[in-house]
Design an enzyme around this catalytic site. Sequence first.
Site, short mmCIF file in Angstrom:
data_model
loop_
_atom_site.label_atom_id
_atom_site.label_comp_id
_atom_site.label_asym_id
_atom_site.label_seq_id
_atom_site.Cartn_x
_atom_site.Cartn_y
_atom_site.Cartn_z
N VAL A 108 36.96 45.63 44.07
CA VAL A 108 35.93 45.84 43.65
C VAL A 108 34.66 46.11 45.15
O VAL A 108 33.69 46.28 44.72
CB VAL A 108 35.15 45.09 42.09
CG1 VAL A 108 36.08 46.01 41.07
CG2 VAL A 108 35.64 43.81 42.91
N TYR A 154 40.59 30.81 42.92
CA TYR A 154 40.41 32.37 43.45
C TYR A 154 39.65 33.05 43.83
O TYR A 154 39.04 34.39 44.48
CB TYR A 154 40.86 32.31 42.12
CG TYR A 154 40.40 33.75 41.11
CD1 TYR A 154 41.26 34.61 41.17
CD2 TYR A 154 39.40 34.19 40.47
CE1 TYR A 154 41.14 35.74 40.89
CE2 TYR A 154 39.21 35.45 40.25
CZ TYR A 154 40.34 36.38 40.39
OH TYR A 154 40.09 37.69 40.19
N TYR A 161 44.22 48.83 38.46
CA TYR A 161 43.95 48.46 36.66
C TYR A 161 44.98 49.60 35.76
O TYR A 161 45.76 49.61 36.05
CB TYR A 161 42.18 48.27 36.80
CG TYR A 161 41.49 47.72 38.34
CD1 TYR A 161 41.94 46.55 38.42
CD2 TYR A 161 40.67 48.71 38.55
CE1 TYR A 161 41.63 45.62 39.41
CE2 TYR A 161 39.92 47.81 40.48
CZ TYR A 161 40.65 47.13 40.10
OH TYR A 161 40.38 46.25 41.38
N LYS A 189 44.48 39.90 46.19
CA LYS A 189 45.78 39.23 45.08
C LYS A 189 46.88 39.85 46.57
O LYS A 189 48.27 39.43 45.61
CB LYS A 189 45.86 39.94 43.51
CG LYS A 189 44.26 40.15 43.34
CD LYS A 189 43.97 40.45 41.74
CE LYS A 189 42.15 39.76 41.33
NZ LYS A 189 42.01 40.97 40.61
N SER A 243 39.96 42.07 45.09
CA SER A 243 41.02 41.92 44.89
C SER A 243 42.84 42.22 45.25
O SER A 243 43.82 42.65 45.01
CB SER A 243 41.82 42.76 43.23
OG SER A 243 41.13 41.85 41.73
#
Length: 304
Positions: free
Chosen positions: A258, A188, A240, A66, A63
């Site tokens: 992660v 993605y 998160y 992102k 992530s």
Amino acid sequence: MNYKEILERVMNNVRAEKSLGKLATYIPELGNIDPYKLGVHLSTVNNLDVGSGDNQEKLSIQSIAKVFSLCLAYKMVGESIWKRVDVEPSGNPFNSLVQLEADNGIPRNPFINAGAIVICDILISHLERPKDAFLSFVKEISDNPELTFCQKIADSEKSIGYRNVALCNFIKSLGNIKNEPEEVLDFYFCLCSLEMSCKELAQAFLFLANGGKKVSDEKEILTKSQTKRINALMQTCGFYDESGEFAFEVGLPGKSGVGGGIVAVFPGNYSIAVWSPKLNAKGNSYKGMMFLEMFTTETEASIF
Ligand code: GLU
């Protein structure tokens, strides 16, 4: 400030702590990582680079990617990006489906999976070869031509990516995905599979500590205002449903993945990347959080 000395001291303390948490085995390939890896690297806007432990070994950034995709899309489409994705903390796990229906397919923020998937869709609409363009962008901001995706990890995630498939199709049904879900998800999974070391991550994020300009050649990647907004989003949404805890304990904008990596940015000062693969219950690196908490305690400096 003697960053090197502090970094080593914190490293020794963190190494001595019990290693709690679990690997992100829901992506089968991530279950094969050595759980005891521990690395850290700090890059400052004054050209200091210090690292310790496994700081030059590649990790799956997941992530953290992102942030790169958001920066690229923001640079390309400007403020209209916020019509497709909101800027509020979600307070939900990163792969949650529940808010989307109430929010009419507009994801709460670009760092939950739903938001990152919409950002992928935007990039696909604007780029002929999105994977190449994404990789070139990360190579450019980090002055590093060596970066690559890991097909094995992308395939591994694709093999179990049912929830992301569900998210993407659900958003498509609500009108906020313009391209074919299969293409969007392929992109993605690919960008999540990018592999970088702590050293490479700290260097890639340094422009966010430098008002949007690269430190090496002063090239503007994002404007000052855009940079402020990316940092604000990392502060409020980067961990998160543990973003509040990270702000409380560490006090810096950052983003976790992660794969066990965390990058944090201290505007005007430095960027720092930590890697320890075992994750806490919220999906953030257990020792990574601990490291950064001790580091900002020892340096007595944060944005607050
Ligand atoms: N590729 C991962 C997923 O979609 C990213 C999760 C993360 O690092 O937060 O599940």
